[in-house]
Write an enzyme that holds these catalytic residues in place. Structure first.
Site, PDB file in Angstrom:
ATOM      1  N   CYS A  95     -17.039  23.502  10.592  1.00 20.28           N
ATOM      2  CA  CYS A  95     -16.537  22.283  11.733  1.00 20.28           C
ATOM      3  C   CYS A  95     -16.384  22.866  12.840  1.00 20.28           C
ATOM      4  CB  CYS A  95     -14.737  21.892  11.462  1.00 20.28           C
ATOM      5  SG  CYS A  95     -14.660  20.507  11.833  1.00 20.28           S
ATOM      6  N   HIS A 196     -14.052  20.388   5.470  1.00 24.09           N
ATOM      7  CA  HIS A 196     -12.811  21.473   4.758  1.00 24.09           C
ATOM      8  C   HIS A 196     -12.521  20.757   3.247  1.00 24.09           C
ATOM      9  CE1 HIS A 196     -12.233  22.261   8.991  1.00 24.09           C
ATOM     10  NE2 HIS A 196     -11.777  20.519   9.398  1.00 24.09           N
TER      11      HIS A 196
END
Ligand code: GLN
Length: 247
Positions: A95, A196
């Site tokens: 990310c 995630h």
């Protein structure tokens, strides 16, 4: 190789989604195979790391404000990181870490956060909160040499464009852009993803790809990793895939 050295950068600032758990997984899967795994931490104010001495460079995810805070510090090492990347260090980027290696990141205030510019993609934050990319995601990928469906959880405003070699195709969720087609970025020694979870806890094949790459980085004849029983991980993943695909 019986030792893998990891440089985990900015864990104190870029761990908003528990991405440090990825390092626990790598460490566990090395230990189960008798491979020593050494994880060094680096953050703002730490002594300059010797990037060329590591096998993996890892950066997790966080909020824009943290990315702004570390951007200037990270850029100080652009030449060394680029050299380590070209010399084959494995870069695992989640990310914010994914975004930071691109050309630039325009945040929700329209402010350009300078990035390392190692790869051609760039990111622009979506200002319409209704278009924020949040939720479980499933993608189809081929990086292991066979078709593999993997899952994670995404939570980002950033819309990442100009990704020439994505990690996979979105089956359910957003990916690099809101309702986008592709997710992540992939090269032989780079896996960058919005997933995630932690990502590696849900997808053992990614961990083993990274470990296998490091173990064989300087081997003329690749050695196979000893198998680990991943029944629980794969059953949990299948439940998520079934749930997402039958939405
Ligand atoms: N702050 C970035 C964004 O919102 C990255 C978020 C993250 O690391 N999950 O796109």
């Amino acid at each position: 190789m019986n030792k893998i050295r990891i440089l985990h950068m900015y864990a104190d600032l870029l761990d908003l989604y528990g991405d440090s758990g990825n390092m626990e997984i790598i460490s566990y899967r090395c230990r189960m195979r008798g491979i020593e795994c050494e994880i060094d931490q680096y953050s703002i104010g730490s002594p300059k790391p010797d990037f060329s001495s590591y096998d993996i460079l890892y950066i997790g995810g966080g909020a824009d404000i943290e990315q702004q805070r570390i951007s200037d510090d990270l850029i100080k090492y652009r030449a060394e990181i680029e050299e380590a990347y070209k010399n084959g260090i494995f870069m695992f980027l989640v990310c914010g870490g994914f975004q930071l290696m691109g050309k630039h990141y325009r945040d929700t205030n329209g402010k350009d956060i300078p990035e390392l510019g190692l790869f051609d993609y760039y990111t622009v934050a979506e200002t319409d909160r209704k278009k924020k990319c949040v939720g479980d995601i499933a993608i189809r990928t081929e990086f292991t040499g066979k078709t593999l469906d993997i899952v994670g959880f995404e939570n980002h405003s950033g819309q990442t464009h100009n990704v020439k070699t994505p990690l996979g195709e979105v089956l359910n969720g957003n990916g690099n852009t809101t309702q986008g087609k592709n997710e992540g970025y992939f090269e032989k020694n780079v896996i960058a993803t919005y997933m995630h979870g932690p990502c590696l806890a849900k997808n053992p094949e990614i961990s083993d790809y990274i470990i296998g790459y490091c173990v064989n980085r300087n081997n003329d004849i690749p050695t196979e990793l000893a198998p680990i029983d991943d029944t629980i991980e794969k059953n949990c993943r299948q439940i998520m895939i079934d749930r997402l695909m039958n939405n």
